[in-house]
Write a protein that holds these residues in place. Structure first.
Motif, PDB file in Angstrom:
ATOM      1  N   ALA A  43      26.127  57.010  40.534  1.00  0.00           N
ATOM      2  CA  ALA A  43      27.007  57.805  41.386  1.00  0.00           C
ATOM      3  C   ALA A  43      26.997  57.302  42.820  1.00  0.00           C
ATOM      4  CB  ALA A  43      26.574  59.274  41.339  1.00  0.00           C
ATOM      5  N   THR A  44      25.865  56.752  43.266  1.00  0.00           N
ATOM      6  CA  THR A  44      25.746  56.277  44.648  1.00  0.00           C
ATOM      7  C   THR A  44      26.167  54.824  44.800  1.00  0.00           C
ATOM      8  OG1 THR A  44      23.891  57.793  44.982  1.00  0.00           O
ATOM      9  CG2 THR A  44      24.164  56.019  46.594  1.00  0.00           C
ATOM     10  N   HIS A  45      25.812  53.985  43.845  1.00  0.00           N
ATOM     11  CA  HIS A  45      25.962  52.541  44.011  1.00  0.00           C
ATOM     12  C   HIS A  45      26.917  51.889  43.029  1.00  0.00           C
ATOM     13  CE1 HIS A  45      22.511  52.797  46.719  1.00  0.00           C
ATOM     14  NE2 HIS A  45      21.920  53.523  45.806  1.00  0.00           N
ATOM     15  N   GLY A  46      27.499  52.654  42.117  1.00  0.00           N
ATOM     16  CA  GLY A  46      28.431  52.056  41.177  1.00  0.00           C
ATOM     17  C   GLY A  46      27.725  51.344  40.039  1.00  0.00           C
ATOM     18  N   ARG A  93      38.359  50.840  38.094  1.00  0.00           N
ATOM     19  CA  ARG A  93      39.737  50.505  37.723  1.00  0.00           C
ATOM     20  C   ARG A  93      40.690  50.814  38.870  1.00  0.00           C
ATOM     21  NH1 ARG A  93      43.497  53.874  33.660  1.00  0.00           N
ATOM     22  NH2 ARG A  93      42.971  55.401  35.273  1.00  0.00           N
ATOM     23  N   ASP A  94      40.545  51.985  39.474  1.00  0.00           N
ATOM     24  CA  ASP A  94      41.461  52.369  40.548  1.00  0.00           C
ATOM     25  C   ASP A  94      41.325  51.451  41.758  1.00  0.00           C
ATOM     26  OD1 ASP A  94      42.386  54.407  38.994  1.00  0.00           O
ATOM     27  OD2 ASP A  94      41.178  55.979  39.959  1.00  0.00           O
ATOM     28  N   ALA A  95      40.124  50.880  41.933  1.00  0.00           N
ATOM     29  CA  ALA A  95      39.913  49.990  43.074  1.00  0.00           C
ATOM     30  C   ALA A  95      40.461  48.595  42.827  1.00  0.00           C
ATOM     31  CB  ALA A  95      38.421  49.907  43.399  1.00  0.00           C
ATOM     32  N   GLY A  96      40.948  48.333  41.605  1.00  0.00           N
ATOM     33  CA  GLY A  96      41.487  47.012  41.301  1.00  0.00           C
ATOM     34  C   GLY A  96      40.432  45.948  41.154  1.00  0.00           C
ATOM     35  N   ASN A  97      39.197  46.366  40.820  1.00  0.00           N
ATOM     36  CA  ASN A  97      38.110  45.392  40.666  1.00  0.00           C
ATOM     37  C   ASN A  97      38.386  44.437  39.512  1.00  0.00           C
ATOM     38  OD1 ASN A  97      36.495  46.302  42.770  1.00  0.00           O
ATOM     39  ND2 ASN A  97      35.540  47.870  41.500  1.00  0.00           N
ATOM     40  N   ALA A 154      47.991  51.954  33.921  1.00  0.00           N
ATOM     41  CA  ALA A 154      48.137  52.462  35.289  1.00  0.00           C
ATOM     42  C   ALA A 154      48.790  51.410  36.167  1.00  0.00           C
ATOM     43  CB  ALA A 154      46.777  52.850  35.848  1.00  0.00           C
ATOM     44  N   ASP A 155      49.408  51.870  37.264  1.00  0.00           N
ATOM     45  CA  ASP A 155      49.980  50.930  38.218  1.00  0.00           C
ATOM     46  C   ASP A 155      48.859  50.138  38.880  1.00  0.00           C
ATOM     47  OD1 ASP A 155      52.494  51.911  37.662  1.00  0.00           O
ATOM     48  OD2 ASP A 155      52.407  53.429  39.288  1.00  0.00           O
ATOM     49  N   GLU A 156      49.068  48.814  38.975  1.00  0.00           N
ATOM     50  CA  GLU A 156      48.033  47.969  39.555  1.00  0.00           C
ATOM     51  C   GLU A 156      48.189  47.922  41.072  1.00  0.00           C
ATOM     52  OE1 GLU A 156      47.975  44.100  37.876  1.00  0.00           O
ATOM     53  OE2 GLU A 156      47.640  44.787  35.819  1.00  0.00           O
ATOM     54  N   PRO A 157      47.077  48.090  41.816  1.00  0.00           N
ATOM     55  CA  PRO A 157      47.145  47.884  43.272  1.00  0.00           C
ATOM     56  C   PRO A 157      47.558  46.454  43.587  1.00  0.00           C
ATOM     57  CG  PRO A 157      45.077  48.931  42.602  1.00  0.00           C
ATOM     58  CD  PRO A 157      45.750  48.471  41.359  1.00  0.00           C
ATOM     59  N   GLU A 158      48.095  46.253  44.762  1.00  0.00           N
ATOM     60  CA  GLU A 158      48.589  44.929  45.140  1.00  0.00           C
ATOM     61  C   GLU A 158      47.479  43.888  45.134  1.00  0.00           C
ATOM     62  OE1 GLU A 158      50.562  45.148  48.844  1.00  0.00           O
ATOM     63  OE2 GLU A 158      52.214  46.402  48.118  1.00  0.00           O
TER      64      GLU A 158
END
Length: 542
Positions: free
Chosen positions: A431-434, A465-469, A500-504
């Motif tokens: 939760a803190t460090h991923g 995923r949301d961060a586009g990693n 989902a839509d991919e961030p740029e």
């Protein structure tokens, strides 16, 4: 003068023909042929003739004695749906060569260990038709063998006597073919120990140690002086199972062994016994190296590492020569602290608790060395209080804790804690460090993961995923999650499996990968739930 008879070829005619064909007739003349341009044709003619001769010259042989009937397996039969599932698991050859994408299909072979554990938990007998495939799977994967052979039961041993490819089963089960007699069969135990192959003797000692530790130790002591050094080392390692105070006299004798590796192993085992004489000797040495300077504010631990490694230290397992890049004094000091009972430090450092001791500052840059040695001691002595103190809070910067110097150290310290506490700590870490450093820590958590840990993993995957990693960097955690998440978590992935839509700034194709991976996660979790239902015993009729 009579000429001696021509030497008879050491190889049968067929083997000679094969050799000539492989090497070429210019290098090897076929039997019965003269060298020259006609040799290849003559070779083919001879091969055809020999083929006919071999096929026509078979003679009826006396039939071999029939094998004894397979023993009965009185355990309850596997439910029909579960038997079909087992056949699918054993037949699966999924897996992508060359590191390609796996798609949305579950990796069934990776679910086989869980299926076997559940089937054994219910006490089922393996279907007879599945035994060959089950033995083949266990032959190729040693991690499957204990569960697979338990499930296969006595008929697997019967089959293994008929097929050399499955002989591993005979050495893995007591009484398999006489290789592992039962502990009460004293005469057979002694005969195998005196006459068996090295691998058989190792297996025998390990099996006996798990059931009758004293008998195993006495068996080893009887031939100890006559064993080779490398064999003594392997045999001594078996004493880790069931290690107790009764082993101390034998281990003390092993401290005088000719082999340095044997001496070091004996010392390590003795140091895991806090009440041993070796532990007391190491504590006495370590206490001369560590003190508290109360004139400083706050009170500070002061270290004065040993200036030499004397003969007594060497006898007690201290390795005198450090590895490259390590100083001698710090190397010796770390070994002394590692072998010292952790309870020693409570009295030496002012009756403080482990948390209070670990929180004390350490002068002159000795903190990392001291704390790393305490970490090794906590793991060796299975001391949960010290492991907890050294781990610290999972939310501290870098989650390193005061003494956990690496992910490997943290994973070992976590292994000392109870399963629930372990899962809670790793959940806080994630939760803190991923998830970037969590794979090794997740590997020590009990399966299925506790609910807080499962939620932390799912949330972290969603955030990644949301961060586009870069998606493939999480494939290891994904694979673990498929096998370790509680199947009840499947519903949490339904919304995540949509594209989902991919961030740029996302990696190209990342969205498709994540959707595919989450779909596979849902499919696998639901399959695991179905497998559990298929294995559940039918309700008793009213």
């Amino acid at each position: 003068m009579t000429r001696p008879p021509a030497p008879v070829s050491a190889l049968p005619v067929w083997e000679e023909l094969v050799t000539a064909a492989l090497l070429g007739t210019e290098r090897r003349t076929p039997p019965g042929c003269a060298p020259g341009p006609d040799a290849p044709t003559r070779l083919l003619d001879a091969a055809a003739l020999e083929t006919v001769r071999r096929r026509a010259s078979l003679r009826p042989a006396r039939s071999a004695k029939r094998p004894a009937p397979a023993p009965a397996d009185h355990r309850p039969p596997l439910p029909t749906a579960a038997a079909r599932r087992l056949a699918l698991l054993l037949a699966d050859r999924s897996g992508v060569a060359g590191g390609g994408r796996r798609g949305t299909a579950p990796d069934l072979m990776e679910l086989l260990p869980q299926w076997l554990a559940a089937a054994n938990g219910h006490g089922y007998a393996a279907p007879a038709e599945s035994l060959p495939a089950l033995l083949d799977a266990a032959r190729g994967r040693t991690d499957l063998r204990p569960a697979a052979l338990t499930f296969a039961g006595p008929r697997a041993l019967w089959l293994a006597r008929l097929n050399p490819d499955w002989r591993f089963a005979l050495r893995a089960a007591p009484g398999g073919d006489g290789a592992l007699p039962r502990p009460e069969e004293a005469e057979r135990v002694r005969r195998l120990w005196d006459e068996g192959l090295f691998a058989e003797r190792v297996a025998l000692l390990a099996s006996l140690r798990a059931r009758r530790p004293a008998d195993a130790r006495e068996l080893l002591a009887g031939t100890w002086s006559a064993e080779r050094a490398e064999d003594r080392l392997m045999f001594l390692d078996s004493l880790r199972t069931g290690l107790g105070p009764d082993d101390e006299p034998f281990l003390e004798q092993a401290l005088a062994d000719r082999s340095r590796n044997v001496r070091a192993t004996a010392a390590e085992l003795l140091s895991a016994l806090p009440g041993s004489a070796l532990a007391a000797r190491m504590a006495a040495r370590a206490l001369t190296c560590v003190s508290v300077d109360r004139s400083r504010v706050p009170a500070t631990i002061v270290v004065e590492a040993p200036h030499e490694c004397d003969a007594g230290m060497e006898r007690d397992g201290v390795v005198p020569k450090p590895p490259a890049g390590r100083g001698e004094r710090s190397w010796w000091f770390g070994q002394l602290v590692e072998a010292t009972p952790l309870a020693t430090w409570t009295g030496r450092l002012g009756a403080r608790t482990p948390q209070e001791i670990v929180a004390l500052p350490v002068a002159d840059d000795w903190q990392s060395e001291l704390h790393a040695a305490w970490c090794r001691a906590a793991v060796r002595q299975r001391d949960s209080a010290w492991a907890r103190a050294l781990l610290g809070s999972p939310t501290v910067p870098e989650a390193g804790g005061p003494g956990a110097v690496s992910l490997a150290e943290r994973a070992k310290l976590l292994g000392v804690l109870a399963a629930g506490e372990r899962a809670e700590w790793v959940a806080g870490f994630i939760a803190t460090h991923g998830l970037s450093e969590a794979f090794q820590l997740l590997g020590v958590c009990a399966v299925p993961w506790a609910a807080p840990l499962g939620r932390a993993v799912v949330d972290a995957l969603d955030i990644a995923r949301d961060a586009g990693n870069y998606p493939w960097s999480f494939s290891g955690v994904m694979g673990l999650a498929e096998r370790c998440l509680d199947p009840s978590e499947a519903g949490r992935f339904d919304g995540l499996s949509a594209m989902a839509d991919e961030p740029e700034d996302a990696s190209p194709g990342a969205g498709g990968y994540w959707a595919e991976a989450f779909q596979r996660m849902v499919t696998t979790l639901r399959l695991r739930a179905t497998m559990a239902e298929e294995l559940a015993p039918a309700p008793a009729p009213r």
